[in-house]
Design a protein around this motif. Structure first.
Motif, PDB file in Angstrom:
ATOM      1  N   THR A  82     -19.450 -28.930 -29.361  1.00 57.50           N
ATOM      2  CA  THR A  82     -18.254 -29.095 -30.200  1.00 57.50           C
ATOM      3  C   THR A  82     -18.582 -29.445 -31.644  1.00 57.50           C
ATOM      4  OG1 THR A  82     -17.999 -31.404 -29.492  1.00 57.50           O
ATOM      5  CG2 THR A  82     -16.785 -29.723 -28.246  1.00 57.50           C
ATOM      6  N   GLU A  83     -19.712 -30.089 -31.872  1.00 57.44           N
ATOM      7  CA  GLU A  83     -20.102 -30.428 -33.241  1.00 57.44           C
ATOM      8  C   GLU A  83     -20.831 -29.298 -33.952  1.00 57.44           C
ATOM      9  OE1 GLU A  83     -22.262 -34.112 -32.930  1.00 57.44           O
ATOM     10  OE2 GLU A  83     -20.522 -35.168 -32.091  1.00 57.44           O
ATOM     11  N   ASN A  84     -21.090 -28.201 -33.221  1.00 56.61           N
ATOM     12  CA  ASN A  84     -21.846 -27.091 -33.797  1.00 56.61           C
ATOM     13  C   ASN A  84     -21.193 -25.738 -33.556  1.00 56.61           C
ATOM     14  OD1 ASN A  84     -24.477 -28.394 -34.788  1.00 56.61           O
ATOM     15  ND2 ASN A  84     -24.100 -29.315 -32.788  1.00 56.61           N
ATOM     16  N   SER A  85     -19.906 -25.761 -33.228  1.00 62.75           N
ATOM     17  CA  SER A  85     -19.200 -24.502 -33.008  1.00 62.75           C
ATOM     18  C   SER A  85     -17.704 -24.709 -33.177  1.00 62.75           C
ATOM     19  CB  SER A  85     -19.484 -23.955 -31.604  1.00 62.75           C
ATOM     20  OG  SER A  85     -18.892 -24.777 -30.613  1.00 62.75           O
ATOM     21  N   GLN A  86     -17.022 -23.602 -33.352  1.00 65.82           N
ATOM     22  CA  GLN A  86     -15.565 -23.575 -33.316  1.00 65.82           C
ATOM     23  C   GLN A  86     -15.200 -22.708 -32.125  1.00 65.82           C
ATOM     24  OE1 GLN A  86     -14.238 -22.039 -37.058  1.00 65.82           O
ATOM     25  NE2 GLN A  86     -14.855 -23.850 -38.197  1.00 65.82           N
ATOM     26  N   SER A  87     -14.438 -23.272 -31.200  1.00 60.50           N
ATOM     27  CA  SER A  87     -14.114 -22.511 -30.010  1.00 60.50           C
ATOM     28  C   SER A  87     -12.804 -22.975 -29.403  1.00 60.50           C
ATOM     29  CB  SER A  87     -15.239 -22.643 -28.979  1.00 60.50           C
ATOM     30  OG  SER A  87     -15.482 -24.006 -28.689  1.00 60.50           O
ATOM     31  N   ASP A  88     -12.215 -22.094 -28.612  1.00 61.67           N
ATOM     32  CA  ASP A  88     -11.058 -22.414 -27.792  1.00 61.67           C
ATOM     33  C   ASP A  88     -11.539 -22.361 -26.352  1.00 61.67           C
ATOM     34  OD1 ASP A  88      -9.204 -22.397 -29.999  1.00 61.67           O
ATOM     35  OD2 ASP A  88      -9.337 -20.209 -29.958  1.00 61.67           O
ATOM     36  N   VAL A  89     -11.205 -23.380 -25.563  1.00 56.67           N
ATOM     37  CA  VAL A  89     -11.648 -23.433 -24.172  1.00 56.67           C
ATOM     38  C   VAL A  89     -10.442 -23.741 -23.303  1.00 56.67           C
ATOM     39  CG1 VAL A  89     -13.172 -24.579 -22.512  1.00 56.67           C
ATOM     40  CG2 VAL A  89     -13.945 -24.220 -24.867  1.00 56.67           C
ATOM     41  N   VAL A  90     -10.283 -22.969 -22.218  1.00 55.40           N
ATOM     42  CA  VAL A  90      -9.199 -23.200 -21.265  1.00 55.40           C
ATOM     43  C   VAL A  90      -9.748 -23.125 -19.851  1.00 55.40           C
ATOM     44  CG1 VAL A  90      -7.412 -22.271 -22.796  1.00 55.40           C
ATOM     45  CG2 VAL A  90      -8.531 -20.751 -21.169  1.00 55.40           C
ATOM     46  N   LEU A  91      -9.058 -23.813 -18.941  1.00 54.28           N
ATOM     47  CA  LEU A  91      -9.296 -23.666 -17.508  1.00 54.28           C
ATOM     48  C   LEU A  91      -8.076 -22.939 -16.962  1.00 54.28           C
ATOM     49  CD1 LEU A  91     -10.551 -27.261 -16.588  1.00 54.28           C
ATOM     50  CD2 LEU A  91     -11.917 -25.270 -17.254  1.00 54.28           C
ATOM     51  N   VAL A  92      -8.293 -21.937 -16.123  1.00 46.33           N
ATOM     52  CA  VAL A  92      -7.182 -21.125 -15.634  1.00 46.33           C
ATOM     53  C   VAL A  92      -7.448 -20.670 -14.206  1.00 46.33           C
ATOM     54  CG1 VAL A  92      -8.146 -18.997 -16.640  1.00 46.33           C
ATOM     55  CG2 VAL A  92      -5.698 -19.144 -16.181  1.00 46.33           C
ATOM     56  N   ASP A  93      -6.385 -20.668 -13.392  1.00 44.84           N
ATOM     57  CA  ASP A  93      -6.485 -20.135 -12.035  1.00 44.84           C
ATOM     58  C   ASP A  93      -6.535 -18.625 -12.080  1.00 44.84           C
ATOM     59  OD1 ASP A  93      -6.478 -22.273 -10.127  1.00 44.84           O
ATOM     60  OD2 ASP A  93      -4.361 -22.647 -10.587  1.00 44.84           O
ATOM     61  N   GLY A  94      -7.278 -18.053 -11.134  1.00 45.75           N
ATOM     62  CA  GLY A  94      -7.249 -16.614 -10.934  1.00 45.75           C
ATOM     63  C   GLY A  94      -5.983 -16.250 -10.168  1.00 45.75           C
ATOM     64  N   VAL A  95      -5.913 -15.030  -9.686  1.00 47.59           N
ATOM     65  CA  VAL A  95      -4.743 -14.577  -8.925  1.00 47.59           C
ATOM     66  C   VAL A  95      -5.126 -14.347  -7.471  1.00 47.59           C
ATOM     67  CG1 VAL A  95      -3.631 -13.511 -10.918  1.00 47.59           C
ATOM     68  CG2 VAL A  95      -5.144 -12.137  -9.493  1.00 47.59           C
ATOM     69  N   GLN A  96      -4.134 -14.437  -6.600  1.00 44.82           N
ATOM     70  CA  GLN A  96      -4.327 -14.081  -5.196  1.00 44.82           C
ATOM     71  C   GLN A  96      -4.331 -12.564  -5.098  1.00 44.82           C
ATOM     72  OE1 GLN A  96      -4.915 -16.012  -2.622  1.00 44.82           O
ATOM     73  NE2 GLN A  96      -4.360 -18.024  -3.365  1.00 44.82           N
ATOM     74  N   HIS A  97      -5.184 -12.029  -4.255  1.00 45.17           N
ATOM     75  CA  HIS A  97      -5.227 -10.571  -4.071  1.00 45.17           C
ATOM     76  C   HIS A  97      -4.520 -10.219  -2.793  1.00 45.17           C
ATOM     77  CE1 HIS A  97      -7.870  -9.911  -7.471  1.00 45.17           C
ATOM     78  NE2 HIS A  97      -8.532 -10.982  -7.100  1.00 45.17           N
TER      79      HIS A  97
END
Length: 106
Positions: A82-97
């Motif tokens: 975080t001190e050496n980059s600019q980024s967006d981070v998310v946690l997300v569920d996948g989908v049921q197949h």
């Protein structure tokens, strides 16, 4: 249900701290069964623009994804990124197949 940690890395300053982060992150993933799906590959932009790189890490479920991100071992190395980059981070569920696009309507 499978879950993912997704990072859009807009800008990274490649130096000793990012190198250290990369050397240490794999060990933080192992206890949570995390595995790379995409890691910094070149993207083919077909609409608009995409500055930077994409990282996608797969976990067995959201509990594992959250456990990894909140773990003391990951939190210890997180400032290296975080001190050496600019980024967006998310946690997300996948989908049921099977999954259809219209499933989001119901």
């Amino acid at each position: 249900m499978t879950a993912y940690a997704v990072a859009h890395m807009h800008q990274v300053t490649l130096g000793p701290q990012i190198v250290e982060y990369l050397q240490k992150i794999d060990a933080t993933l192992e206890p949570f069964s995390g595995r790379y799906i995409v890691h910094g590959s070149e993207v083919e932009v077909v609409e608009n623009t995409w500055p930077g790189h994409l990282v996608i890490i797969e976990f067995p479920d959201m509990q594992h994804a959250r456990g990894w991100y909140q773990s003391p071992t990951y939190q210890e190395i997180l400032p290296l990124r975080t001190e050496n980059s600019q980024s967006d981070v998310v946690l997300v569920d996948g989908v049921q197949h099977p999954h259809k696009a219209t499933d989001v309507l119901g």
